[in-house]
Design a protein around this motif. Sequence first.
Motif: not given
Length: 414
Positions: A265-288
Amino acid sequence: MKKILFLGASGYFYDAALYAKSIGLYLIAIDIQPAEKAIVKTIADESYMMSTTDFDSVYKLCKEKEIDGIYAGASEVNIPIAIKLTEKLNLPYFATLEQWKMCTNKDIFKEKCQKHGIRVAKTFDINDNITFPVVVKPTDSNGSQGVSICRNRDELEISYDKAISFSNKGKVLIEEYIPSDSVIIHITIIDGEVFYSGMSDKKSKKIIDNGPPIMALQLFPSTHEQEYLDKVHDKVVSLINDEKILNGPIWIESFYHEQDFIFNEVGFRYGGSLTYYPVEFYYDINQMHLLINQSIGNPLNEFKTKYNSAKNRQFIYAILPIQINPGTIKEIIGLDKGLEVEGIYKFVQSLPIGTTVYQSGTTSQVFGYLHIIGLNQQEIKNSITNFLNIVKVVSDNNDKNQIFTIWKEYNHGE
């Protein structure tokens, strides 16, 4: 000063609210909950006791307040409402209804994957000669609601009716059961450019015997990351481009089974556990941050220039759901002290004081998501253990600690 409307004011929106105010936006929040349970109302410039699903009232408020942008977080209830509102108000938004439909209807997503040569699980009709075990789920639900694993025809009949009850469209998907934990692929699209944003190994487990498997632990980076990048990522980029998706975060759940990736499955959003945190931690982009800027029409080029695929690669990043037993939350003890534990990166609280929790076996029993970083799994284990030794949640029917984790079933993530 631009005005942004938040469709929701719970703790999930608090970090976003702080950011919106930090960049000079006038924040208006609506939620049917009072400020004790809708914490964003305590810092918003204006707030209203209003249901986000009352489209006519929300639209009227947008017109009256001359709203410039709408933010719905990761809510699969509120994002389609935001899409319809922004279309009617001629405001920018990261998704269209057609794109949202593809990302929330499992049947459509599977068809798109097959078109681009991406493997998906075999599906069955209820009247087929079915090879068990199978997974039965609504085509349009989230949070593991209505999902069952069936090992025979009798279980299938019961689970089929259950799945229908959780589907707004009354449609059910029956597919082969893949006996593997999943990997979660994170992607960020900025002005039509696709940026790979990490991959995690997701461990799942049942809370109750008749419940669905739910997330017990996520670990970044996935042990299968390079294999995905070598074999599948170009196909995913092709799918995204084909759907003309220009902006926003996407996560994809895939099973790694027999040296292959089977998309689920796919989600067109960040994850409900606020996965924009690890994305920013590793890639410097904050999806929120990206979504908020996109919603008010700000240029997004700075997000592309900040992208860094080599950041913090020496660390492991874990997300641990912390569950809670049934009861009404009366008191939360030691949370501030728990957050000072070495290695604790963030805590996303789902349930405030006063929330009544029922034995559902689903994500509705998640008290919050603990984000942890460490140089190795032992450091992750130590941080989790220390946090759980400090934090206590007491319900109205029990003076004992009501929180627990199904993470222990995995021997602390190993």
